[in-house]
Design a protein around this motif. Structure first.
Motif, PDB file in Angstrom:
ATOM      1  N   MET A   1       0.854  -1.045   0.069  1.00 17.50           N
ATOM      2  CA  MET A   1      -0.084   0.005   0.014  1.00 17.50           C
ATOM      3  C   MET A   1       1.083   1.298  -0.042  1.00 17.50           C
ATOM      4  N   THR A   2       0.637   2.022  -0.974  1.00 21.59           N
ATOM      5  CA  THR A   2       1.509   3.278  -1.096  1.00 21.59           C
ATOM      6  C   THR A   2       0.777   4.580  -0.856  1.00 21.59           C
ATOM      7  N   ASP A   3      -0.407   4.655  -0.288  1.00 21.77           N
ATOM      8  CA  ASP A   3      -1.168   5.697  -0.161  1.00 21.77           C
ATOM      9  C   ASP A   3      -0.691   6.483   1.009  1.00 21.77           C
ATOM     10  N   GLN A   4      -0.432   7.954   1.145  1.00 18.47           N
ATOM     11  CA  GLN A   4       0.034   8.465   2.134  1.00 18.47           C
ATOM     12  C   GLN A   4      -0.873   8.632   3.319  1.00 18.47           C
ATOM     13  N   PRO A   5      -0.678   8.309   4.487  1.00 14.83           N
ATOM     14  CA  PRO A   5      -1.660   8.554   5.630  1.00 14.83           C
ATOM     15  C   PRO A   5      -2.224   9.735   5.782  1.00 14.83           C
ATOM     16  N   THR A   6      -3.542   9.949   6.250  1.00 21.77           N
ATOM     17  CA  THR A   6      -4.161  11.194   6.258  1.00 21.77           C
ATOM     18  C   THR A   6      -4.440  11.417   7.759  1.00 21.77           C
ATOM     19  N   THR A   7      -4.448  10.122   8.658  1.00 22.56           N
ATOM     20  CA  THR A   7      -5.227  10.604   9.842  1.00 22.56           C
ATOM     21  C   THR A   7      -4.053   9.782  10.818  1.00 22.56           C
ATOM     22  N   GLY A   8      -4.220  10.248  12.043  1.00 16.95           N
ATOM     23  CA  GLY A   8      -3.260   9.594  13.129  1.00 16.95           C
ATOM     24  C   GLY A   8      -3.493  10.228  14.503  1.00 16.95           C
ATOM     25  N   ARG A   9      -2.367   9.743  15.401  1.00 23.21           N
ATOM     26  CA  ARG A   9      -2.505  10.226  16.816  1.00 23.21           C
ATOM     27  C   ARG A   9      -2.525  11.629  17.061  1.00 23.21           C
ATOM     28  N   ALA A  10      -2.909  12.312  18.006  1.00 22.54           N
ATOM     29  CA  ALA A  10      -2.847  13.729  18.110  1.00 22.54           C
ATOM     30  C   ALA A  10      -1.512  13.894  18.059  1.00 22.54           C
ATOM     31  N   GLY A  11      -1.047  15.222  17.459  1.00 16.83           N
ATOM     32  CA  GLY A  11       0.246  15.803  17.567  1.00 16.83           C
ATOM     33  C   GLY A  11       1.319  15.267  16.496  1.00 16.83           C
ATOM     34  N   THR A 110      -1.891 -13.476   6.197  1.00 14.12           N
ATOM     35  CA  THR A 110      -0.995 -12.981   5.392  1.00 14.12           C
ATOM     36  C   THR A 110      -1.167 -12.870   3.856  1.00 14.12           C
ATOM     37  N   CYS A 111      -0.815 -11.757   3.403  1.00 12.91           N
ATOM     38  CA  CYS A 111      -1.367 -11.261   2.029  1.00 12.91           C
ATOM     39  C   CYS A 111      -0.229 -10.053   1.493  1.00 12.91           C
ATOM     40  N   LYS A 112       0.907 -10.735   1.349  1.00 15.33           N
ATOM     41  CA  LYS A 112       2.119  -9.800   0.819  1.00 15.33           C
ATOM     42  C   LYS A 112       2.764 -10.307  -0.475  1.00 15.33           C
ATOM     43  N   ASP A 113       2.962 -11.722  -0.527  1.00 19.45           N
ATOM     44  CA  ASP A 113       3.510 -12.155  -1.360  1.00 19.45           C
ATOM     45  C   ASP A 113       2.815 -12.380  -2.836  1.00 19.45           C
ATOM     46  N   ILE A 114       1.485 -12.321  -2.492  1.00 19.02           N
ATOM     47  CA  ILE A 114       0.471 -12.722  -3.728  1.00 19.02           C
ATOM     48  C   ILE A 114       0.206 -11.192  -4.261  1.00 19.02           C
ATOM     49  N   PRO A 115       0.162 -10.126  -3.502  1.00 21.37           N
ATOM     50  CA  PRO A 115      -0.020  -8.862  -4.377  1.00 21.37           C
ATOM     51  C   PRO A 115       1.484  -8.447  -4.724  1.00 21.37           C
ATOM     52  N   ARG A 270      -8.402   1.380   7.732  1.00 25.01           N
ATOM     53  CA  ARG A 270      -7.986   0.940   6.181  1.00 25.01           C
ATOM     54  C   ARG A 270      -6.927  -0.328   6.194  1.00 25.01           C
ATOM     55  N   PRO A 271      -7.446  -1.356   6.177  1.00 24.04           N
ATOM     56  CA  PRO A 271      -6.845  -2.548   5.935  1.00 24.04           C
ATOM     57  C   PRO A 271      -6.156  -2.606   4.408  1.00 24.04           C
ATOM     58  N   GLY A 272      -4.825  -3.054   4.599  1.00 23.28           N
ATOM     59  CA  GLY A 272      -3.869  -3.127   3.529  1.00 23.28           C
ATOM     60  C   GLY A 272      -2.640  -3.475   3.898  1.00 23.28           C
ATOM     61  N   GLN A 273      -1.632  -3.256   2.836  1.00 26.20           N
ATOM     62  CA  GLN A 273      -0.050  -3.511   3.087  1.00 26.20           C
ATOM     63  C   GLN A 273       0.285  -2.588   3.084  1.00 26.20           C
ATOM     64  N   TYR A 274       1.337  -2.394   4.129  1.00 29.81           N
ATOM     65  CA  TYR A 274       2.093  -1.089   4.458  1.00 29.81           C
ATOM     66  C   TYR A 274       3.393  -1.533   4.654  1.00 29.81           C
ATOM     67  N   GLU A 275       4.430  -0.808   3.693  1.00 31.28           N
ATOM     68  CA  GLU A 275       5.783  -1.199   3.875  1.00 31.28           C
ATOM     69  C   GLU A 275       6.569  -0.195   4.622  1.00 31.28           C
ATOM     70  N   ALA A 276       7.296  -0.856   5.629  1.00 34.21           N
ATOM     71  CA  ALA A 276       8.073   0.234   6.517  1.00 34.21           C
ATOM     72  C   ALA A 276       9.118  -0.644   7.208  1.00 34.21           C
ATOM     73  N   PRO A 277       9.957   0.270   7.746  1.00 31.05           N
ATOM     74  CA  PRO A 277      11.253  -0.468   8.250  1.00 31.05           C
ATOM     75  C   PRO A 277      10.924  -1.288   9.250  1.00 31.05           C
ATOM     76  N   LEU A 278      11.439  -2.612   9.704  1.00 33.16           N
ATOM     77  CA  LEU A 278      11.477  -3.429  10.650  1.00 33.16           C
ATOM     78  C   LEU A 278      11.677  -2.565  12.123  1.00 33.16           C
ATOM     79  N   GLY A 279      11.041  -2.756  13.022  1.00 31.43           N
ATOM     80  CA  GLY A 279      11.081  -1.985  14.341  1.00 31.43           C
ATOM     81  C   GLY A 279      10.259  -0.993  14.558  1.00 31.43           C
ATOM     82  N   ILE A 280       9.229  -0.852  13.336  1.00 29.48           N
ATOM     83  CA  ILE A 280       7.904   0.091  13.600  1.00 29.48           C
ATOM     84  C   ILE A 280       7.127  -0.608  14.383  1.00 29.48           C
TER      85      ILE A 280
END
Length: 458
Positions: A1-11, A110-115, A270-280
């Motif tokens: 998933m490559t959409d930029q996030p639009t909502t999140g924790r306050a601050g 698990t749904c990463k290799d198929i997409p 918003r379920p989906g695939q989020y590519e991020a560094p390990l440790g997030i």
């Protein structure tokens, strides 16, 4: 998933949250015709292959070793080290070396290799060629689940395009290196995600795990030295060759470097695939995904599919890397984060997982074959409110006799949700037989739910 996030924790600013994303494998997923060789080459595709072929095979192995890439299929074994286990060949009677890509994605959640294979199959093909060159393989196999026919066709087409361009076949790009790739359709069995069962299936036999040793690096496919890696692991190789080991290590944590695809499913906005560094952390991922669905709160979650011990809201800030998960008694696994809110009955969820493992057991090992059958009977009684607290002890006793006593890790994975759910939600199990049924069933007693609300306000 490559959409930029639009909502999140306050601050927390959108820029800060967006900086946590590392779109490398998912960078082209939202592009039209990203799966074609033409578009892949426009994005510098196959340049890493050209660079690799100009170096010695052992140099590529060292780059991957230095990068710290760990297997993305669940076990997290150092990839470069696995490659180096291939024994030196006897010049008098050399055996062929094989590369097998495990694309039999079947872990619940698990749904990463198929997409990945659907959106950008050429990054996998390029990774296969580079890896085969590094380990000295002249034949490679991509083992795909037969049920995902659209993915199978796309990978077959990508391999055909690679042949047309001279990236596969004889004397690849004038380097003198030859490689043939076969895309194989599996019949569909969870057990074939286990590497030795996959090999049996690939050889035309019923998929059942083999006794180890010998390990596949010594006697794998057709009793020859074999490297088996997950799709995401192999797909990460081109970027490591192109960017270098230091670039890869600039992401993630010290012992779990690099990026990974996190699959968020369940009760999330918003379920989906989020590519991020390990440790997030899950908290950060939930910010990107818009949080738990409106009006609800997190109850429990799995960090790597149903075969990893479940965690609770207390673990929101634990790093999602191999060490962080081990520190709280769980596993990173395939990074399949299944999110469940307070409306979910943990007994019912765990019972369904156990029923899955009972169904998918190959039947080779008695503890697994018999143990999960008995577990299903107990969970059926518990959900109907007919169990007793002795049943909980029996479940734990069965788990102790199943785990570690079978040929493969299916047994260990199957008992993981059982043990962890009783550890975290024993009161909910007890409520089932104290109130004569599931407290989450509208037709059953709501006393347990009311008690939980009262205790939460204390």
């Amino acid at each position: 998933m490559t959409d930029q996030p639009t909502t999140g924790r306050a601050g927390a600013s959108a820029e800060k949250r967006a900086s946590a994303l590392t779109p490398v494998l998912t960078a082209r997923w939202d592009q039209a015709d990203a799966f074609t060789r033409r578009n892949y080459e426009k994005a510098d595709g196959y340049k890493a292959l050209r660079r690799a072929l100009q170096r010695k095979p052992e140099d590529i192995v060292e780059i991957v070793k230095d990068s710290g890439l760990r297997g993305r299929g669940g076990a997290g074994f150092p990839t470069g080290m696995k490659w180096s286990f291939i024994p030196a060949q006897d010049p008098a009677s050399p055996k062929p070396v094989y590369l097998v890509v495990n694309a039999d994605e079947s872990e619940p959640g698990t749904c990463k290799d198929i997409p990945l294979m659907l959106a950008d199959p050429h990054v996998l093909v390029e990774g296969v060629i580079i890896t085969s060159y590094a380990i000295g393989a002249k034949h490679a196999f991509i083992y795909v689940r037969g049920e995902v026919l659209h993915v199978l066709r796309r990978v077959i087409n990508a391999v055909a395009e690679a042949y047309e361009a001279g990236y596969l076949g004889q004397n690849i790009l004038g380097s003198g290196f030859d490689l043939d790739v076969v895309v194989h359709a599996g019949a569909g069995a969870y057990i074939c995600g286990e590497e030795t069962a996959l090999l049996d299936s690939l050889e035309g036999r019923r998929g059942q795990p083999r006794l180890k040793p010998p390990f596949p690096a010594v006697a794998g496919l057709y009793a020859s030295p074999t490297v088996i890696n997950n799709v995401e692991t192999i797909a990460s190789v081109p970027s490591i060759v192109a960017g270098g080991a230091d670039w890869f290590r600039s992401m993630g944590s010290e012992k779990s470097p690099g990026y990974g695809i996190f699959s968020l499913s369940g009760h999330v906005t918003r379920p989906g695939q989020y590519e991020a560094p390990l440790g997030i952390t899950l908290r950060e991922l939930l910010e990107m995904a818009g949080g738990i669905r409106a009006g609800h709160e997190l109850k429990f979650w799995t960090p790597g599919g149903s075969s990893t011990p479940m965690l609770t809201a207390e673990h929101l800030d634990v790093p999602l890397d191999f060490e962080g998960m081990a520190g709280v008694g769980s596993l990173l696994g395939t990074r399949a984060l299944q999110i469940f809110d307070e409306t979910t009955c943990v007994v019912r969820a765990t019972g369904r997982w156990v029923d899955f493992y009972k169904h998918e057991s190959c039947g080779k090992c008695t503890p697994c074959r018999e143990g999960f059958w008995w577990m299903v009977q107990i969970f059926d009684r518990l959900e109907k409110g007919e169990g007793t607290e002795a049943d909980l002890d029996k479940l734990l006793d069965l788990s102790d006799n199943i785990a570690g006593r079978s040929f493969c890790a299916l047994a260990d994975g199957g008992v993981a949700p059982v043990v962890s759910s009783i550890e975290h939600f024993r009161d909910e199990y007890i409520a089932h037989f104290e109130h004569g049924g599931c407290p989450f069933d509208p037709a059953a007693s709501t006393l347990f739910a009311q008690e939980q609300k009262v205790s939460a306000t204390r």
